[in-house]
Design a protein around this motif. Sequence first.
Motif, PDB file in Angstrom:
ATOM      1  N   SER A  83       7.687 -13.316  -7.546  1.00 44.12           N
ATOM      2  CA  SER A  83       8.733 -12.561  -6.568  1.00 44.12           C
ATOM      3  C   SER A  83       8.447 -12.212  -5.156  1.00 44.12           C
ATOM      4  O   SER A  83       9.046 -12.374  -4.383  1.00 44.12           O
ATOM      5  CB  SER A  83       9.367 -11.540  -7.544  1.00 44.12           C
ATOM      6  N   THR A  84       7.199 -11.802  -4.973  1.00 42.85           N
ATOM      7  CA  THR A  84       6.405 -11.416  -3.911  1.00 42.85           C
ATOM      8  C   THR A  84       6.585 -12.560  -2.986  1.00 42.85           C
ATOM      9  O   THR A  84       6.990 -12.281  -1.826  1.00 42.85           O
ATOM     10  CB  THR A  84       5.254 -10.847  -4.065  1.00 42.85           C
ATOM     11  N   LEU A  85       6.141 -13.447  -3.393  1.00 43.39           N
ATOM     12  CA  LEU A  85       6.211 -14.987  -2.450  1.00 43.39           C
ATOM     13  C   LEU A  85       7.326 -15.362  -2.191  1.00 43.39           C
ATOM     14  O   LEU A  85       7.972 -15.672  -1.098  1.00 43.39           O
ATOM     15  CB  LEU A  85       5.221 -15.816  -3.276  1.00 43.39           C
ATOM     16  N   ASP A  97       0.801  -1.345   0.059  1.00 36.73           N
ATOM     17  CA  ASP A  97      -0.084   0.034  -0.104  1.00 36.73           C
ATOM     18  C   ASP A  97       0.904   1.458   0.114  1.00 36.73           C
ATOM     19  O   ASP A  97       0.505   2.313   0.595  1.00 36.73           O
ATOM     20  CB  ASP A  97      -0.915  -0.069   1.215  1.00 36.73           C
ATOM     21  N   SER A  98       1.965   1.007  -0.566  1.00 32.13           N
ATOM     22  CA  SER A  98       2.849   2.348  -0.643  1.00 32.13           C
ATOM     23  C   SER A  98       2.423   3.372  -1.959  1.00 32.13           C
ATOM     24  O   SER A  98       2.469   4.516  -1.692  1.00 32.13           O
ATOM     25  CB  SER A  98       4.288   1.873  -1.097  1.00 32.13           C
ATOM     26  N   GLY A  99       1.763   2.673  -3.041  1.00 30.88           N
ATOM     27  CA  GLY A  99       1.544   3.515  -4.128  1.00 30.88           C
ATOM     28  C   GLY A  99      -0.110   4.193  -3.750  1.00 30.88           C
ATOM     29  O   GLY A  99      -0.363   3.994  -2.648  1.00 30.88           O
ATOM     30  N   HIS A 124      -2.867  -6.088  -3.964  1.00 31.94           N
ATOM     31  CA  HIS A 124      -2.869  -7.101  -3.396  1.00 31.94           C
ATOM     32  C   HIS A 124      -2.023  -8.214  -4.176  1.00 31.94           C
ATOM     33  O   HIS A 124      -2.535  -8.844  -4.890  1.00 31.94           O
ATOM     34  CB  HIS A 124      -4.429  -7.712  -3.271  1.00 31.94           C
ATOM     35  N   ALA A 125      -0.775  -8.346  -3.972  1.00 34.40           N
ATOM     36  CA  ALA A 125       0.132  -9.338  -4.816  1.00 34.40           C
ATOM     37  C   ALA A 125      -0.016 -10.534  -4.463  1.00 34.40           C
ATOM     38  O   ALA A 125       0.130 -11.348  -5.271  1.00 34.40           O
ATOM     39  CB  ALA A 125       1.460  -8.715  -4.429  1.00 34.40           C
ATOM     40  N   VAL A 126      -0.065 -10.756  -3.103  1.00 31.29           N
ATOM     41  CA  VAL A 126      -0.337 -12.377  -2.830  1.00 31.29           C
ATOM     42  C   VAL A 126      -1.697 -12.468  -1.850  1.00 31.29           C
ATOM     43  O   VAL A 126      -1.887 -11.829  -1.082  1.00 31.29           O
ATOM     44  CB  VAL A 126       0.850 -12.883  -2.006  1.00 31.29           C
ATOM     45  N   THR A 162      10.717 -19.607 -12.265  1.00 30.45           N
ATOM     46  CA  THR A 162      11.085 -19.618 -13.505  1.00 30.45           C
ATOM     47  C   THR A 162       9.971 -19.520 -14.380  1.00 30.45           C
ATOM     48  O   THR A 162       8.736 -19.632 -13.959  1.00 30.45           O
ATOM     49  CB  THR A 162      11.999 -21.141 -13.938  1.00 30.45           C
ATOM     50  N   HIS A 163      10.293 -18.923 -15.365  1.00 33.63           N
ATOM     51  CA  HIS A 163       9.291 -18.480 -16.478  1.00 33.63           C
ATOM     52  C   HIS A 163       9.219 -20.007 -17.716  1.00 33.63           C
ATOM     53  O   HIS A 163       8.258 -19.877 -18.248  1.00 33.63           O
ATOM     54  CB  HIS A 163       9.801 -17.589 -17.402  1.00 33.63           C
ATOM     55  N   GLU A 164      10.357 -20.521 -17.563  1.00 37.15           N
ATOM     56  CA  GLU A 164      10.426 -21.583 -18.555  1.00 37.15           C
ATOM     57  C   GLU A 164      10.037 -23.001 -18.172  1.00 37.15           C
ATOM     58  O   GLU A 164      10.439 -23.579 -17.189  1.00 37.15           O
ATOM     59  CB  GLU A 164      11.876 -21.615 -19.019  1.00 37.15           C
TER      60      GLU A 164
HETATM   61  N1  ATP Z   1       7.160  -2.729  -3.741  1.00 38.46           N
HETATM   62  C1  ATP Z   1       6.166  -2.806  -4.602  1.00 38.46           C
HETATM   63  N2  ATP Z   1       5.312  -1.754  -4.368  1.00 38.46           N
HETATM   64  C2  ATP Z   1       4.049  -1.871  -5.120  1.00 38.46           C
HETATM   65  N3  ATP Z   1       3.790  -2.852  -5.821  1.00 38.46           N
HETATM   66  C3  ATP Z   1       4.572  -3.717  -6.064  1.00 38.46           C
HETATM   67  C4  ATP Z   1       5.880  -3.906  -5.482  1.00 38.46           C
HETATM   68  N4  ATP Z   1       6.491  -4.969  -5.895  1.00 38.46           N
HETATM   69  C5  ATP Z   1       5.755  -5.768  -6.641  1.00 38.46           C
HETATM   70  N5  ATP Z   1       4.551  -5.238  -6.870  1.00 38.46           N
HETATM   71  C6  ATP Z   1       3.202  -5.560  -7.441  1.00 38.46           C
HETATM   72  O1  ATP Z   1       2.687  -6.742  -7.083  1.00 38.46           O
HETATM   73  C7  ATP Z   1       2.480  -7.637  -8.139  1.00 38.46           C
HETATM   74  C8  ATP Z   1       3.289  -8.845  -8.065  1.00 38.46           C
HETATM   75  O2  ATP Z   1       4.473  -8.496  -8.386  1.00 38.46           O
HETATM   76  P1  ATP Z   1       5.667  -9.674  -8.524  1.00 38.46           P
HETATM   77  O3  ATP Z   1       7.011  -9.041  -8.781  1.00 38.46           O
HETATM   78  O4  ATP Z   1       5.733 -10.650  -7.341  1.00 38.46           O
HETATM   79  O5  ATP Z   1       5.466 -10.502  -9.758  1.00 38.46           O
HETATM   80  P2  ATP Z   1       6.285 -11.671 -10.423  1.00 38.46           P
HETATM   81  O6  ATP Z   1       5.197 -12.679 -10.640  1.00 38.46           O
HETATM   82  O7  ATP Z   1       7.200 -11.692  -9.852  1.00 38.46           O
HETATM   83  O8  ATP Z   1       6.373 -11.096 -11.881  1.00 38.46           O
HETATM   84  P3  ATP Z   1       7.663 -11.149 -12.942  1.00 38.46           P
HETATM   85  O9  ATP Z   1       7.383 -12.619 -13.470  1.00 38.46           O
HETATM   86  O10 ATP Z   1       7.399 -10.152 -13.993  1.00 38.46           O
HETATM   87  O11 ATP Z   1       8.741 -11.056 -12.282  1.00 38.46           O
HETATM   88  C9  ATP Z   1       2.599  -6.804  -9.304  1.00 38.46           C
HETATM   89  O12 ATP Z   1       1.557  -6.067  -9.646  1.00 38.46           O
HETATM   90  C10 ATP Z   1       3.768  -5.731  -9.049  1.00 38.46           C
HETATM   91  O13 ATP Z   1       3.254  -4.562  -9.813  1.00 38.46           O
END
Ligand code: ATP
Lengths: 402, 253
Positions: free
Chosen positions: B48-50, B15-17, B22-24, B203-205
């Motif tokens: 990446s968030t996870l 919630d910085s923006g 809600h990433a996870v 991974t993406h692949e």
């Molecule tokens: N520091 C942050 N502040 C606000 N939103 C974020 C932040 N980091 C990630 N997000 C948001 O959280 C969501 C998940 O991001 P994340 O980086 O986990 O995706 P990802 O699955 O790793 O994608 P990629 O495959 O492109 O790396 C995205 O919508 C991203 O915009």
Amino acid sequence: MRFVNTIKVALRALRRSAMRSILTALGIIIGVAAVIAMVSIGNGAKSQVEASIASLGQNILLVFPGTANTGGMRGGWGSASTLTVEDALAIQHEVAGVVNVSPEMRDRSQVLANGLNWNTQVLGEDVSYLDIRIWSISDGEMFSEADVRSAAKACVIGRTVVNQLFPDSDPIGQTLRIRNIPFKVVGVLAPKGFNFRGDDQDDVVIIPYTSHLKRLARRPNLNSILVQATSPDDMPRVQQDITDLLQQRRSGREPDFTVRSQLEIAEAATATSKTMTVLLAAIAGVSLIVGGIGIMNIMLVSVTERTREIGIRLAVGAHGRDVLLQFLVEAIILSVMGGALGILLGIGASQLVSKLNNWPVLVSTSAIVGAVAFSAVIGIFFGFYPARKAARLDPIEALRYE
Amino acid sequence: MAAVVQLDEIHKIYDSGEVPVHAVRGVTLTIAAGEFVAIMGASGSGKSTLMNLLGCLDRPSRGRYLLDGTDVSALDRNQLADLRNQKLGFVFQGFNLLSRTTARENVELPMLYGRRAFTSREVRERALRSLDIVGLSQRADHFPSQLSGGQQQRVAIARALINEPQILLADEPTGNLDSKTSVEIMGVFQKLNEQGITIVMVTHELDIAHYCKRNLIMRDGRLVSDVAVEQRLSAAAEMQKILAAESAAKLTA
Ligand SMILES: Nc1ncnc2c1ncn2[C@@H]1O[C@H](COP(=O)(O)OP(=O)(O)OP(=O)(O)O)[C@@H](O)[C@H]1O
Ligand SMILES: [Mg+2]
């Protein structure tokens, strides 16, 4: 271990950008050097003044003509001289607590002997002069009371005059001519060196004041009266008594004389140099602070530049404290090394100044300790903010920083 | 086998923006010791968030995370740092090595912040052993700029291994590498996994995911698929094939 590692990391970072480190420390280097040089030169000058004030003799009062204005000693004293031998005798006989009195005459003359000539200071003094000045005769003897009474043509001479006029003969018993009047050399003074004004005290010919008055000056007035009191505690009273006595002898006329104690003379002589020292030290202190701000500036840049590095360190387990310490140590090393280089530079500079001015250098340990401590404090003070900024970074954001 | 990672209804909300992201959104997951997990999913799905949550680089907004039995949400910043230092090894897509610092010194980095005091000799020996595991002991004194991408990533793996972590976390470790080098890195991972290290990687692949034992797929912050890999690839065998193909190409050329 952790702490030692942190110091190693900080040192390596500094070494990696050696040029930048040196330039950053330059402000501190110059600041510390300036402080050390100022304090050393000031101390040297002060000790010189103190030594020569002490060599003036003990418990000395000086009576000279003219009223003192705020500046202390006036230039060209004796130009409108109104002090008389009678004044001197009155002080000798009527003021309690006075040991010695010497009426003084002085001027510069060309002195000839052996076909050589030399321009020197010719003093007219009483026999007690040497006792007052704690000065001694190394060869021959002082002229006598009888010589003073009879205004004899006898003199004692300083080492410099001996070197100039009698380079390879024994001066005792020989004749030297002052303004064409022959004086017999009866004694040679022990060498005394330079005084605080840088004058050569051995460049002198001393004759009885009576001879000076009668044969050289040809006027009734003295240049000054040198008085020695019995004890230092008595000085203020004696000073007051002399003032009262002379005022009384002048029965209502404007005072045309000043009585100064040795202490006041010393203070007058050191006052200017003290003001200068304080002023210059203040400027040096300001440059230290400017140097500190320079360090803070570079540390802030460095923290920004190394955001990713900080992120990596935090990610692998560094605590905020480790990062704080790393940057703080960098800042402290910068400023303390700057301080050390500054000390060397400062000692060099004061040595140079002392060579040029014939002053002793007194590099004070307290100034060095103070400079090191101060630069460490500067390092901590100005390094803390950037270091804390680094320590508070969020690891993920720092890692993501481009 | 004992669970090393236990996620229970984990949420992460940024919630910085202006709008909270809600990433996870409620991930529940158990990873046992010795597993080799690949997490896949579209860009922005929250992988990446996870990973950052798993790696204790970030804290969940909601939910419970037990790492090796310890509840991570109760720990402070320094305790999390110690946890990362002792139990976790992290490998990043962008390698994240310190430049102008040799490979060995990069590998030593986590040891500088360890709880135990080591002599500089011990530190050095362990770093060299760690580099040896990834096959880079000959390059110990090289700087990252003098190493290829695959070699840099292997240095990063050696760094992640030096404190003998329980879990190795890797966010797109092969994302910046060509396919042959990727196989090389997967070979290193398979070898480590055989030695008992739990590995979780993003991974993406799809073919890279096939070197792992278990594949998770994320969509919009949720786990939508969790399958065991049936026809697992062996990096050693694949490498043989690539080399054979290369020499065949050379012969025909
Ligand atoms: N520091 C942050 N502040 C606000 N939103 C974020 C932040 N980091 C990630 N997000 C948001 O959280 C969501 C998940 O991001 P994340 O980086 O986990 O995706 P990802 O699955 O790793 O994608 P990629 O495959 O492109 O790396 C995205 O919508 C991203 O915009
Ligand atoms: Mg990602």
